[in-house]
Write an enzyme that holds these catalytic residues in place. Sequence first.
Site, PDB file in Angstrom:
ATOM      1  CB  CYS A  67      17.644 129.669  48.534  1.00  0.00           C
ATOM      2  SG  CYS A  67      16.687 129.658  50.052  1.00  0.00           S
ATOM      3  CD  GLU A 116      23.234 130.829  55.698  1.00  0.00           C
ATOM      4  OE1 GLU A 116      22.969 129.783  55.079  1.00  0.00           O
ATOM      5  OE2 GLU A 116      24.169 130.904  56.521  1.00  0.00           O
TER       6      GLU A 116
HETATM    7  P1  NAD Z   1      22.194 138.778  44.947  1.00  0.00           P
HETATM    8  O1  NAD Z   1      23.425 138.088  45.383  1.00  0.00           O
HETATM    9  O2  NAD Z   1      22.157 139.331  43.593  1.00  0.00           O
HETATM   10  O3  NAD Z   1      21.876 140.011  45.937  1.00  0.00           O
HETATM   11  C1  NAD Z   1      21.697 139.850  47.323  1.00  0.00           C
HETATM   12  C2  NAD Z   1      21.956 141.170  48.016  1.00  0.00           C
HETATM   13  O4  NAD Z   1      23.339 141.511  47.880  1.00  0.00           O
HETATM   14  C3  NAD Z   1      21.172 142.337  47.416  1.00  0.00           C
HETATM   15  O5  NAD Z   1      20.795 143.220  48.440  1.00  0.00           O
HETATM   16  C4  NAD Z   1      22.195 142.984  46.513  1.00  0.00           C
HETATM   17  O6  NAD Z   1      21.940 144.344  46.264  1.00  0.00           O
HETATM   18  C5  NAD Z   1      23.453 142.826  47.338  1.00  0.00           C
HETATM   19  N1  NAD Z   1      24.694 142.915  46.562  1.00  0.00           N
HETATM   20  C6  NAD Z   1      24.875 142.712  45.236  1.00  0.00           C
HETATM   21  N2  NAD Z   1      26.173 142.911  44.906  1.00  0.00           N
HETATM   22  C7  NAD Z   1      26.821 143.218  46.053  1.00  0.00           C
HETATM   23  C8  NAD Z   1      28.165 143.530  46.377  1.00  0.00           C
HETATM   24  N3  NAD Z   1      29.146 143.549  45.462  1.00  0.00           N
HETATM   25  N4  NAD Z   1      28.461 143.812  47.663  1.00  0.00           N
HETATM   26  C9  NAD Z   1      27.522 143.786  48.614  1.00  0.00           C
HETATM   27  N5  NAD Z   1      26.220 143.522  48.364  1.00  0.00           N
HETATM   28  C10 NAD Z   1      25.874 143.229  47.103  1.00  0.00           C
HETATM   29  O7  NAD Z   1      20.984 137.746  45.191  1.00  0.00           O
HETATM   30  P2  NAD Z   1      19.447 137.924  44.804  1.00  0.00           P
HETATM   31  O8  NAD Z   1      19.267 137.790  43.339  1.00  0.00           O
HETATM   32  O9  NAD Z   1      18.888 139.117  45.481  1.00  0.00           O
HETATM   33  O10 NAD Z   1      18.824 136.652  45.534  1.00  0.00           O
HETATM   34  C11 NAD Z   1      18.767 135.380  44.936  1.00  0.00           C
HETATM   35  C12 NAD Z   1      19.862 134.495  45.489  1.00  0.00           C
HETATM   36  O11 NAD Z   1      19.744 134.408  46.894  1.00  0.00           O
HETATM   37  C13 NAD Z   1      19.760 133.065  44.993  1.00  0.00           C
HETATM   38  O12 NAD Z   1      21.044 132.584  44.716  1.00  0.00           O
HETATM   39  C14 NAD Z   1      19.135 132.334  46.171  1.00  0.00           C
HETATM   40  O13 NAD Z   1      19.408 130.961  46.203  1.00  0.00           O
HETATM   41  C15 NAD Z   1      19.768 133.050  47.312  1.00  0.00           C
HETATM   42  N6  NAD Z   1      18.998 132.900  48.532  1.00  0.00           N
HETATM   43  C16 NAD Z   1      19.530 132.122  49.514  1.00  0.00           C
HETATM   44  C17 NAD Z   1      18.819 131.924  50.691  1.00  0.00           C
HETATM   45  C18 NAD Z   1      19.379 131.068  51.780  1.00  0.00           C
HETATM   46  O14 NAD Z   1      18.861 131.118  52.899  1.00  0.00           O
HETATM   47  N7  NAD Z   1      20.399 130.283  51.518  1.00  0.00           N
HETATM   48  C19 NAD Z   1      17.560 132.517  50.844  1.00  0.00           C
HETATM   49  C20 NAD Z   1      17.061 133.307  49.804  1.00  0.00           C
HETATM   50  C21 NAD Z   1      17.798 133.491  48.660  1.00  0.00           C
END
Ligand code: NAD
Length: 555
Positions: A345, A311
Amino acid sequence: MAGLQTATMRKNIDTFQNEPFLNFGNPENKRQMKDALASIQKELGKTYPLIINGHHFYTDTDPLITSYNPGNKDEVVGYVHTTDIANAERAHHAAQLAFEKWKVVPADERAFYLTKAADIIRARKFEFAGWLIIESGKNWREADADVAEAIDFLEYYARSMYDLASPHKLSSVNHNIDNDVYTPFSPEASALTYIPLGVGVCLPPWNFPLAILVGMTAAAIVTGNTVVLKPSEKTSVIAYKFMEILEEIGLPPGVVNYIPGYGHEIGDYLVDHPQTRFISFTGSKAVGLRIFERASKTQPGQKWMKRVVAEMGGKDGVVVDETADLDRAARDIVVSAFGFQGQKCSAGSRAIIVESVYEEVKEKVLALTKELRVGLPSDNYEIGPVCDDIAYERVLNYIEIGKQEGALLLGGHPVDGKKQKHSGESEQEEVVKGYYIAPTVFEKIEPQHTLFQEEIFGPLLTLTKAEDWEEAINFFNQTEYGLTGAFHSSDEHRIQHAYHYMHCGNLYINKKCTGALVGVHPFGGFNMSGTDSKAGGPDYLLHFTQAKSIARLID
Ligand code: NAD
């Protein structure tokens, strides 16, 4: 589990009710929130270990993650041990071993763990809200909503599991099904069961550090899987608080393994691992796509195609036509854009308004935005900080782009956050050091502009003028995302059109585009917003199971 009485606790999905939100106008709730925040002050600065197979590990990995209060940069929330590849492997191995036992635990019993966890969080909701306020920068209402959603996920998925484990209606055969060879007809009993997948890697984002983390973990374990949980590096303390609950309810060791750390250091390892059966990710588009791609590559020794639930981001918006209730539309634009500083999001970062009412809606939006006070989340200002220095620089950079692309109407700069200064009887304000940015509004933003296309994730709203309602909906659809949208109109024909043509996973009519409720608004987006798994919906648990069909001859 002591005292487990599965026969009496079975509840189906019809009995689910959303956790009510706290009313902070009530002085007793206000007092309890302040008390919780005061007691958390005494807990700040502690050090948190990894939890692998039920054991607490204090690693020698250096440096530890320092979790700061984004609203008060000098305040350390806690220090968190980080996971290296060796410990990531240990955690994975623990989850593999635990799976062999956990997968045969009856579904009722697994579900009961979830409702027990919900009971504890409910009883300590002020404390959980307090940690969210301090570690993620949510104001009281947003923090309470995050806690309520976490409770909802636990209660909802427990009930979903009861339903999923109940017998499913199948057709029966009453004739000989073998066409080639004559065999006398015998009746058969057939069944469809949903069995777990295996070890899942859960990767939640920082912005709903309790609700989403709890939801994805609960869904994975209630269906019989075991989990390697890597929380966001920005909010690992609140994640640890949830692990304490899992310990308190006596969840068997190894079912959930907590390995905080940086995504770029251990993420690939966990995703690539041949024994990873599924990845449950919520976060940015860039990371989601990376995971999707890597997970599709088969590793030596891998026996399955990995399941990916991803997501991702959004570029959500509110569309307003000339028949709409303009006061309500303006209020919903402002709440959708600036709630939790636009760091949802679902944040409605675009307002697309029909020309004939554009100026009127614009003035209303500006008036409401000017009323928003910016300051320390613990003191419950409407607008708090963005999450860290990186987000701060990113949003300021988008503001510079906006100045090139459109016309700045409001904000557009960093701002001093305020906090309450309690001296004697009088209450005054003083400045606090945090990542505060003034709520910002741009106009003259066109569909091809960066500000219209890219997720900004901060307190930045763009206004776009459309000739008529059809052009407004057409503009709305002109991004690669498709998460949430709202349509404000009183014209039934147009509303019906919006049902079909506003292409987003969660569409709201005459409402804001944020605030999805578990069980009421199953949540997930189209296109680059992800796999549309619909968290909090009736089909969500299916993502974590495989269906097994069994037919048995009755002699
Ligand atoms: P992010 O993508 O930076 O990180 C999300 C998670 O992925 C964290 O736990 C991070 O440590 C991990 N991660 C980072 N790099 C990785 C890799 N190479 N491999 C595996 N895991 C990795 O996102 P964020 O800044 O924590 O959250 C904000 C984003 O999330 C925004 O884009 C927002 O729109 C989205 N979001 C979407 C929803 C939805 O339901 N669609 C809900 C909440 C947030």
